[in-house]
Design an enzyme around this catalytic site. Structure first.
Site, short mmCIF file in Angstrom:
data_model
loop_
_atom_site.label_atom_id
_atom_site.label_comp_id
_atom_site.label_asym_id
_atom_site.label_seq_id
_atom_site.Cartn_x
_atom_site.Cartn_y
_atom_site.Cartn_z
N ASP A 77 -12.08 18.56 32.53
CA ASP A 77 -12.28 18.70 30.98
C ASP A 77 -10.95 18.35 30.20
OD1 ASP A 77 -14.84 19.56 31.51
OD2 ASP A 77 -14.38 21.59 31.85
N GLY A 78 -9.59 18.49 30.70
CA GLY A 78 -8.56 18.52 30.06
C GLY A 78 -8.48 17.06 29.47
N ARG A 82 -8.34 15.36 25.49
CA ARG A 82 -7.40 14.51 25.21
C ARG A 82 -8.31 13.54 24.39
NH1 ARG A 82 -4.78 9.98 27.03
NH2 ARG A 82 -2.70 9.53 26.01
N GLU A 152 -11.39 26.15 21.90
CA GLU A 152 -11.02 27.46 21.68
C GLU A 152 -9.63 27.20 21.04
OE1 GLU A 152 -9.21 26.64 24.89
OE2 GLU A 152 -11.13 27.43 25.60
N ARG A 162 6.01 41.74 26.68
CA ARG A 162 5.70 42.52 25.79
C ARG A 162 4.00 42.36 25.35
NH1 ARG A 162 10.90 40.55 24.20
NH2 ARG A 162 12.24 42.10 23.84
N ASP A 181 -2.96 41.12 25.46
CA ASP A 181 -2.52 39.84 25.87
C ASP A 181 -2.82 38.70 24.77
OD1 ASP A 181 -1.24 41.14 27.92
OD2 ASP A 181 -2.74 40.23 29.28
N TYR A 194 -12.01 29.31 28.54
CA TYR A 194 -11.07 30.44 28.48
C TYR A 194 -11.89 31.58 27.94
CZ TYR A 194 -6.42 32.67 27.94
OH TYR A 194 -5.25 33.17 28.17
N PHE A 196 -14.75 32.48 28.83
CA PHE A 196 -15.58 33.07 29.80
C PHE A 196 -14.71 33.85 30.96
CE2 PHE A 196 -16.84 32.00 34.36
CZ PHE A 196 -18.13 32.75 34.19
#
Length: 308
Positions: A77-78, A82, A152, A162, A181, A194, A196
């Protein structure tokens, strides 16, 4: 077959199996009388691997993105994300051959590579348009950064120790504030990525909608929400936040978010086009990709008496 067709090949050249697959695709395109098009860096990687790929046109030098007919992507998928970045706004559809793990955006697997190329050459596919996001970062009433996303846009804390303090917003109205987060704003396509992992719902890709999913939020109301495609979602980094946040678009494009920054997300006017080789329902893709247990299912047309 027209020799003017330009087929872009995008591959994950950090993997030997992807390089071998790229060479095979080049051979098939050459046999069909076409010259494959590749990004220069990937072509250089393949040549350094001492692979002979024959004549290749370089994207942006010999062939412009607007001239592309279709894109064949070899990887996970990456790599598909691209490729979407390379051809955004051109209208060229993308067809993925999965060489990664899940490969949710891919249309076929490695053993179907030859068949995939043959169908691309014959035009035996149909095209779906996938919703994308327009993403703007606003600081002091001024847009300081603009990007886009197919999966996303994620607003995250920059420091692990933090918490990020944010307030969420829908169509100019505040919804809730909390420490977290991060917050994921997703398309239906990205609902299996992400979003999901953060507990968001899976949304069928033909649904016009946007999703907002808080990540590890400290709040009574921090549930995922789904809104219409014409809504504008926003996440504001509160000034009381210690440190900075960071925006990621598809995990590829990033921008720092100082306290007081706003990230505004709406549907982009430029969809990504995906070439489909199969007419299988999306539910079947979910079952196959996530290896969901469906043993014992008998279907809706079984007679009640058969179950006795």
């Amino acid at each position: 077959m027209s020799e003017d067709r330009h087929i872009l090949l995008v591959s994950h050249t950090g993997r030997r199996d992807s390089i071998d697959a790229a060479v095979e695709v080049c051979d098939l395109l050459h046999a069909a009388g076409l010259v494959p098009v590749m990004p220069f860096d990937e072509y250089a990687d393949i040549r350094r691997a001492e692979a002979s790929v024959g004549q290749v046109d370089i994207l942006g030098v010999d062939v412009q993105a607007a001239q592309l007919d279709i894109v064949i992507v070899l990887g996970g998928d990456g790599t598909i994300l691209r490729a979407a970045e390379l051809v955004r706004g051109t209208g060229a559809p993308i067809v993925g051959v999965n060489l990664g793990h899940v490969g949710f955006l891919a249309e076929s697997e490695r053993d179907g590579l030859r068949s995939t190329v043959e169908r691309v050459l014959s035009g035996d596919y149909h095209v779906e348009e996938r919703v994308t996001l327009q993403v703007d970062v606003v600081v002091g009433h001024q847009v300081v950064y603009t990007s886009w996303a197919l999966n996303e846009a994620t607003i995250e804390k920059a420091s692990r120790e933090r918490m990020l303090e944010v307030v969420t917003e829908v169509d100019g109205r505040p919804l809730s504030s909390f420490g977290c987060d991060g917050v994921v704003i997703s398309t239906p396509t990205g609902s299996t990525a992400y979003s999901f992992s953060g507990g968001g719902p899976i949304v069928w890709p033909d649904v016009d909608a946007l999703l907002m999913v808080p990540l590890s939020a400290h709040a009574l109301f921090a549930r995922p929400i789904v809104v219409g495609p014409d809504c504008t979602l926003a996440v504001e980094v509160l000034r009381r936040t210690s440190g900075v946040g960071v925006l990621w678009c598809d995990g590829r494009r990033t921008h720092d978010l100082p306290p007081g920054a706003r990230v505004e997300v709406r549907r982009s006017p430029d969809p990504v086009r995906v070439a489909r080789l199969k007419d299988a329902p999306f539910a079947d893709r979910l079952v196959a990709k996530f290896q969901l247990p469906v043993a014992g299912w008998r279907g809706p047309q079984q007679d009640d008496e058969d179950e006795q």
